[in-house]
Design a protein around this motif. Sequence first.
Motif, PDB file in Angstrom:
ATOM      1  N   CYS A  82       0.432   0.520   6.664  1.00 56.49           N
ATOM      2  CA  CYS A  82       0.833   0.232   5.291  1.00 56.49           C
ATOM      3  C   CYS A  82       1.599   1.398   4.672  1.00 56.49           C
ATOM      4  CB  CYS A  82      -0.400  -0.071   4.431  1.00 56.49           C
ATOM      5  SG  CYS A  82      -1.273  -1.582   4.892  1.00 56.49           S
TER       6      CYS A  82
ATOM      7  N   SER B 296       3.070   2.697   0.417  1.00 59.11           N
ATOM      8  CA  SER B 296       3.006   2.445  -1.022  1.00 59.11           C
ATOM      9  C   SER B 296       4.411   2.150  -1.522  1.00 59.11           C
ATOM     10  CB  SER B 296       2.426   3.658  -1.757  1.00 59.11           C
ATOM     11  OG  SER B 296       1.092   3.889  -1.362  1.00 59.11           O
ATOM     12  N   ASP B 297       4.604   0.972  -2.109  1.00 58.79           N
ATOM     13  CA  ASP B 297       5.930   0.600  -2.593  1.00 58.79           C
ATOM     14  C   ASP B 297       6.239   1.294  -3.921  1.00 58.79           C
ATOM     15  OD1 ASP B 297       4.562  -0.797  -4.555  1.00 58.79           O
ATOM     16  OD2 ASP B 297       4.874  -2.751  -3.620  1.00 58.79           O
TER      17      ASP B 297
ATOM     18  N   GLY C 289       3.697   1.390  -6.507  1.00 57.09           N
ATOM     19  CA  GLY C 289       2.434   2.031  -6.165  1.00 57.09           C
ATOM     20  C   GLY C 289       1.469   1.130  -5.437  1.00 57.09           C
ATOM     21  N   ALA C 290       1.886  -0.098  -5.123  1.00 61.74           N
ATOM     22  CA  ALA C 290       1.008  -1.032  -4.412  1.00 61.74           C
ATOM     23  C   ALA C 290       1.042  -0.747  -2.911  1.00 61.74           C
ATOM     24  CB  ALA C 290       1.448  -2.463  -4.682  1.00 61.74           C
ATOM     25  N   LYS C 291      -0.100  -0.884  -2.273  1.00 61.17           N
ATOM     26  CA  LYS C 291      -0.203  -0.689  -0.830  1.00 61.17           C
ATOM     27  C   LYS C 291       0.080  -2.000  -0.129  1.00 61.17           C
ATOM     28  CE  LYS C 291      -3.547   0.516   2.785  1.00 61.17           C
ATOM     29  NZ  LYS C 291      -4.953   0.903   3.070  1.00 61.17           N
ATOM     30  N   ARG C 292       1.043  -1.999   0.796  1.00 59.84           N
ATOM     31  CA  ARG C 292       1.325  -3.218   1.559  1.00 59.84           C
ATOM     32  C   ARG C 292       1.835  -2.858   2.947  1.00 59.84           C
ATOM     33  NH1 ARG C 292       6.762  -5.091   0.982  1.00 59.84           N
ATOM     34  NH2 ARG C 292       8.033  -3.830  -0.438  1.00 59.84           N
TER      35      ARG C 292
END
Length: 413
Positions: A319, A321-322, A325-328
Motif C-alpha cells: 500500500c 498513502s495517496d 492521506g488515505a492508505k490504498r
Amino acid sequence: VLYDPEFFNFADHIVRLVQGSPRAAGPDQKPVVQSNEPATPATTATILQNLHHHFPNQRPRLQSPLIQDAEFTKLYHDFVRQVVRSNLEEDMLIFEHCPNLRIHLAGEKSLTSPHTDKDHQHSEAEINFWVPLTSCFGDASLWAESAPGKGNFHPFEVEPGQAVRFYGNQCLHFTRDNKTDSSRVSFDFRAIRMRDFHWSQVPPPGDPRANEVRWSIFAYYDVMVADGSILTSPEEWEERVVPALGQRKLAEEVPPALGAVPYGDQPAPASPARRAQRSPSPEHVAACGLRYGSQREARRHCARCGWIANRRRLLDVLCFSDSAGAKRPWIIENPDLSQPWGLGCEICVAARAQNVGSAMALCSAFADLSFGVSMPGLLFQPLLRHGNHAMRQSPVKGQVIVQQDMEHAAAQQ
C-alpha cells in the motif's frame, strides 16, 4: 560471452577436484569418473550434470578453495586475460581473487533467495561473469531480471562455452528449487574496469580503509595490468597502476543498466482507471490444479495462483498513502483481458502515462503490468522491495541496509 570450452576446460578440473571430495559416495557407489570415458567438454559436462547420482545426500565439498589449485588458477587467469578484458574493452582490471563455485544438485532446494550484490555492500562498479560448466535451463540455472527493477525474471539458458555477463549489483537474481533431473555446476566472479576505479569506493592499497573492509585489493581482489601480468604488492600498484590512472579516460558515472529498453519501444499500458478485477478465478485455479496435480503445487509454480491465494494479504501490505492521506494498494492487475494476466504498480503506471521518470522505470514490468508473466511462481520479495516494504529497507540507526526503490518512491510524490 563466448569462449572455447576445449581450451578453457574448467569442467575437467572441477571433475578432478570433486572426485576427491570428502563427501564422495561410499565404496559401493559408481565412481564419478570412469576410466574409459574420454575427457571432452561433452563428457565432462555430462559427468557434472549427473553429480546427484554420486552425492545422493548432500552436495560435494572441495577440500580446498579453487584458487589453491594451481592448474585451475592458471586457466582462470587466462580466461580473464583473453576473454573478460576483450568483452569489457579494458586492458587493466580489478577482479575477484577466488571465483565462486556453485553446485546445485538435481532435487535440491534453492541455493539463494532474490537479492542484489548491493545488498551485501559490494561495489556498484562490479560487473558479474557467470560461467556454466553444464547445460543450464529452467530450475537448473540462475534467474535474473534484465535490468534493475525491470522484474522480467528469466533463467540463463546457456551451454558450456557461453558465459553470461550481467549487472548483479543492481539486478535481482536468485535460484529456484532444482526440480529437473540435471545438476547445475557453474562458477562466477566479479570484475571492475580500471576506468571505473575512481568511483568504485574500493580503497586503494595503503589507504587506511583497506584494513577495515572485506572488499580490498590484494585480498578480495587481484589486479591485472595491460601486459596481462597480475600484481602482487602495493609497491607494484604505485609503480604500474597509479601513473596509468592519471593518463586514461575515466568513466564519468555509473554505467547504464545492461539490457535497459528505451521507453519508446514499449507498448503503452492500459489506463489504471479502466482496470477490471480478474481474480479470483475459480476456472484458472481448477485448471492449474489439474495441470500441477494439486492446488498447493499450482501455487508454487503459477504466479497467478500464488496471487489468488495471497491476494487479500498482499492488498493489505502493498500500500501507499495517496494525496488525501488515505492508505490504498498500489498493486493492480492488468485490466486488458486480451493480454496475459500480470501485476503492476498503479503509481508507476500513472508515471509512465505521464512520461515521468527514467527510461529504466518506464519500461519495467511494474509499469507495463507484466510482473508475473512467464514467472515460475509468484516472487514475493521483489514485490516487497518495489514498494519499499521489505524489512531491511527500513532505516536502522540512520542506515538503509537494502537499497530502496527510488523510482517508485519518486513516482509516489
